[in-house]
Design a protein around this motif. Structure first.
Motif, PDB file in Angstrom:
ATOM      1  N   ASP A 169       0.831  -1.210   0.000  1.00  0.00           N
ATOM      2  CA  ASP A 169       0.000   0.000   0.000  1.00  0.00           C
ATOM      3  C   ASP A 169       0.862   1.254   0.000  1.00  0.00           C
ATOM      4  OD1 ASP A 169      -2.459  -1.285  -0.032  1.00  0.00           O
ATOM      5  OD2 ASP A 169      -2.560  -1.449   2.158  1.00  0.00           O
TER       6      ASP A 169
ATOM      7  N   GLY B 202       2.361   1.999  -3.312  1.00  0.00           N
ATOM      8  CA  GLY B 202       1.381   2.491  -4.283  1.00  0.00           C
ATOM      9  C   GLY B 202       0.882   3.892  -3.969  1.00  0.00           C
ATOM     10  N   ALA B 203       1.247   4.408  -2.798  1.00  0.00           N
ATOM     11  CA  ALA B 203       0.666   5.685  -2.344  1.00  0.00           C
ATOM     12  C   ALA B 203       1.728   6.752  -2.191  1.00  0.00           C
ATOM     13  CB  ALA B 203      -0.058   5.456  -1.008  1.00  0.00           C
TER      14      ALA B 203
ATOM     15  N   LEU C  42       1.046  10.525  -2.076  1.00  0.00           N
ATOM     16  CA  LEU C  42       0.187  11.127  -1.032  1.00  0.00           C
ATOM     17  C   LEU C  42       0.994  12.103  -0.168  1.00  0.00           C
ATOM     18  CD1 LEU C  42      -2.027   8.213   0.374  1.00  0.00           C
ATOM     19  CD2 LEU C  42      -2.673  10.031  -1.201  1.00  0.00           C
TER      20      LEU C  42
ATOM     21  N   LEU D  44      -1.411   5.888   6.990  1.00  0.00           N
ATOM     22  CA  LEU D  44      -1.526   4.604   6.297  1.00  0.00           C
ATOM     23  C   LEU D  44      -0.594   3.553   6.904  1.00  0.00           C
ATOM     24  CD1 LEU D  44      -2.666   3.056   3.887  1.00  0.00           C
ATOM     25  CD2 LEU D  44      -1.080   4.256   2.394  1.00  0.00           C
TER      26      LEU D  44
ATOM     27  N   SER E 223      -7.953   6.469   5.081  1.00  0.00           N
ATOM     28  CA  SER E 223      -6.689   5.715   5.079  1.00  0.00           C
ATOM     29  C   SER E 223      -6.356   4.806   6.270  1.00  0.00           C
ATOM     30  CB  SER E 223      -5.525   6.670   4.827  1.00  0.00           C
ATOM     31  OG  SER E 223      -5.619   7.778   5.651  1.00  0.00           O
TER      32      SER E 223
ATOM     33  N   SER F 266      -9.177   3.118  -0.636  1.00  0.00           N
ATOM     34  CA  SER F 266      -8.590   2.262  -1.666  1.00  0.00           C
ATOM     35  C   SER F 266      -7.078   2.174  -1.500  1.00  0.00           C
ATOM     36  CB  SER F 266      -8.944   2.790  -3.054  1.00  0.00           C
ATOM     37  OG  SER F 266      -8.600   4.158  -3.144  1.00  0.00           O
ATOM     38  N   GLU F 267      -6.444   3.244  -0.961  1.00  0.00           N
ATOM     39  CA  GLU F 267      -4.987   3.232  -0.807  1.00  0.00           C
ATOM     40  C   GLU F 267      -4.553   2.248   0.278  1.00  0.00           C
ATOM     41  OE1 GLU F 267      -7.035   5.530  -0.016  1.00  0.00           O
ATOM     42  OE2 GLU F 267      -6.746   5.876   2.114  1.00  0.00           O
TER      43      GLU F 267
ATOM     44  N   THR G 239     -11.869  -1.466  -5.304  1.00  0.00           N
ATOM     45  CA  THR G 239     -11.644  -0.033  -5.117  1.00  0.00           C
ATOM     46  C   THR G 239     -12.642   0.782  -5.925  1.00  0.00           C
ATOM     47  OG1 THR G 239     -10.011  -0.073  -6.888  1.00  0.00           O
ATOM     48  CG2 THR G 239      -9.169  -0.327  -4.649  1.00  0.00           C
TER      49      THR G 239
END
Lengths: 422, 422
Positions: free
Chosen positions: A55, A58-59, A62, A70, A125, A150-151, A183
């Motif tokens: 995660d 992929g983030a 942010l 997260l 998150s 989704s994150e 997602t």
């Protein structure tokens, strides 16, 4: 979309089936599942770290604070595991029968506490919310459908698998806690419009999300939008106490919804109180947006921390080192101002006058009303609920901090010996 | 339409202002208003008769039962006047502080019961509902906005004037009880979509009306749609008691929502029980719609009163001398059938087995669950609430019969001595 609708219906049906079993589940089985979950959370460190790393990878675009929320580290896992054990140790709210009174007809009439059924939880998150919601659902005998950000999907799926394994270990239905495994944003719209399968929606997140859910939901929503909380310093007051409490209410932490955003001061004590609290705020860099009378009494405060308040300031939740300040002529004006501009969340009076304290408690129309205490206390743990799934500013059902009891309902029980109605 | 919107906004604003005053109103003033209303109702006979005659004259094309419900005679006025006196004699629910517990931080945390604020009541022909709603609003410290049937407008206006005069006599705001003075149907749509002014809507009327309001309302609704109530005769049962209770539950009155519409019988006792209850029902002309096994045991019943049940029968509220009858194999099947086909209103078990009684109470997901008593008892007066504004089949907030307490909310009170959060 048809596939998504079918998927959500399947999730809903499974939740409803699981809810029936959870409502009748023995306390020992529910506590077993919670203890097992605590153990599995501690043991699953490496596997969870891997899911969380996916995660985080992929983030990367942010903001730092979001990335921080997260993250699932050992400390957070230890905290949520400890939370599960604490909830296991709490009394089971379900099945309690209270207030049975005998009626002239002979029947006994009372209440039994039962689960709500299925709740849907929509959140952003922070993946630890997955465990908080699951553990409260298990203890309160509800089923829940979780929709995380989704994150955080990989982290949440890994956590939900631990919950499922713990439920199975205790002989309870795995579907009592389901995480929506897509997602696709349309899943939220479907989740909030399935009254046949979902009894209540609990959103946690930004104001935009909550407003949208409230507007579109076809089932009840436990929510709060704003925490525009007030502290009111009365004419009769212990000034040292008032300075300490108002300081704490504003500055102990700026981001929570129960932080004081607006200070009201009675005109009779404004000249004594405002210069003192002004210096305290100034030392911490808190910007003060005052009415004309307040500004005149704050002239010792550095200019860059002083601003005239605009009408919008009275309605604003800053969640930042900013406070609005207004001098009022009496208690009536304070109460009217709070009821008009506040968000019905938490408001406090600082006073030594009993009549004023009781009037404030009774007439301020907020979920929590306080005398001589910091608004920062408005919290499920501080209130002794043991856990909190949210704070409600609605008047219906659960109001204020919502714990296990807020996830239950009271039904009537009638105990007869063959009585008939004449 | 613009005029109507402005009119409704004015009504809403006035209600909100009145609600603030009502929330703080002394018990003595509220009781004074209720006593004055009782007196004025008894004194106003001729004026009310005239207003009612105008409504009756304008409604000549209505069905006889509707005309009957519109009628306001001395007996009805005496009954509602007596109701006002009874509500005046009840304890004031408002201001009660309960469960204050000291927390480790030093603060005391408990609950205070407060009014909901403003409720909107939408109802059909019976003008006595005007007084019932007004009297419950006054005692519970709420303001209310009433929207009665257009065919009863003159009667309702005359009654509302008496309420207003009684409020003024007691020093309370006349606007605490307002009747919408227009027969424009669009007023309902506006009333249910003013969250700023209305906290809850209570509809009373046909299923179509309630469904429409639930669908379109922007505020919570206290409602029940159906009363598809069940009586279940268990394998272990006192047959004489079961015959007496089931007879009463079905036949004491056919039209109320708490009448039993469906009878479930355990297969082990069906051969003993069904022929007996069948003859009781047959003697009263009750049509029986049975499953195959039930019909086989009802062969002594006259043919014209027997019908095979269709799948729709299990979901039907007859409100008539008709009952559906099903033989079930065990308690599990009975509970599953009720939770699937019932309307979560009121369901009863007839049994001498304690374990079965407790499982039924816990697992049947209805607002009222009963052991060895007639479902006809599900009623605010029978439960000792003193008065009833409706029956709720929702799980949120008030569930089952709703009296004064259902018109209140609990807020948190925090009593401190200067505590701050660490």
């Amino acid at each position: 979309m048809t596939d998504l609708a079918a998927y959500m219906t399947g999730v809903g049906e499974a939740a409803r089936r699981a809810a029936t079993l959870m409502a009748a589940a023995p306390t020992a089985a529910k506590d077993h599942a919670l203890q097992a979950l605590a153990r599995r959370l501690r043991e699953a460190g490496p596997a969870l770290a891997e899911a969380n790393a996916r995660d985080l990878a992929g983030a990367r675009e942010l903001d730092a604070p979001l990335l921080d929320r997260l993250k699932l580290n050992d400390k957070i896992l230890a905290t949520v595991a400890e939370g599960c054990k604490q909830i296991a140790a709490m009394p089971d709210p379900i099945g309690e029968i209270t207030g049975v009174k005998r009626r002239p007809t002979g029947i006994g009439v009372g209440h039994m506490r039962v689960p709500l059924g299925v709740f849907g939880m929509i959140y952003e998150s922070r993946p630890n919310v997955t465990i908080e919601a699951a553990s409260l659902a298990i203890k309160s005998g509800n089923a829940c459908i979780l929709r995380g950000g989704s994150e955080a999907l990989h982290s949440n799926l890994a956590l939900a698998a631990l919950v499922g394994d713990s439920l199975e270990e205790a002989g309870l239905p795995r579907d009592a806690v389901q995480l929506i495994n897509t997602t696709d944003r349309a899943a939220v719209g479907l989740l909030i419009a399935m009254p046949a399968f979902v009894d209540v929606i609990i959103p946690r997140g930004g104001k935009g999300l909550i407003e949208r859910i409230s507007r579109e939901a076809r089932v009840p929503v436990i929510k709060h939008l704003d925490g525009n909380c007030h502290s009111y310093v009365d004419a009769e007051v212990d000034l040292d106490l008032a300075v300490a409490v108002v300081d704490n209410a504003k500055t102990q932490k700026y981001s929570p919804c129960n932080a004081t955003e607006s200070l009201l001061v009675h005109a009779a004590r404004a000249a004594d109180f405002l210069p003192r609290i002004g210096m305290v705020f100034a030392a911490k860099g808190v910007e003060m947006r005052g009415c004309e009378r307040a500004l005149a009494l704050l002239d010792a405060v550095p200019r860059d921390l002083l601003k005239p308040a605009t009408p919008e300031d009275w309605d604003t939740e800053y969640l930042a080192p900013i406070i609005s300040i207004k001098v009022v002529d009496d208690l009536d004006e304070a109460i009217a101002h709070i009821n008009r501009h506040g968000s019905h969340h938490t408001d406090a009076i600082l006073t030594t006058n009993h009549v004023h304290a009781m009037r404030f408690l009774r007439e301020v129309d907020s979920a929590s009303v306080m005398v001589n205490a910091s608004t920062r206390f408005a919290d499920g743990f501080e209130y002794g609920l043991g856990a909190e799934i949210g704070i409600s500013t609605d008047k219906f059902h659960a109001r204020g901090p919502v714990g296990l009891e807020g996830l239950t309902s009271m039904k009537w029980v009638v105990l007869g010996q063959g009585e008939i109605r004449r």
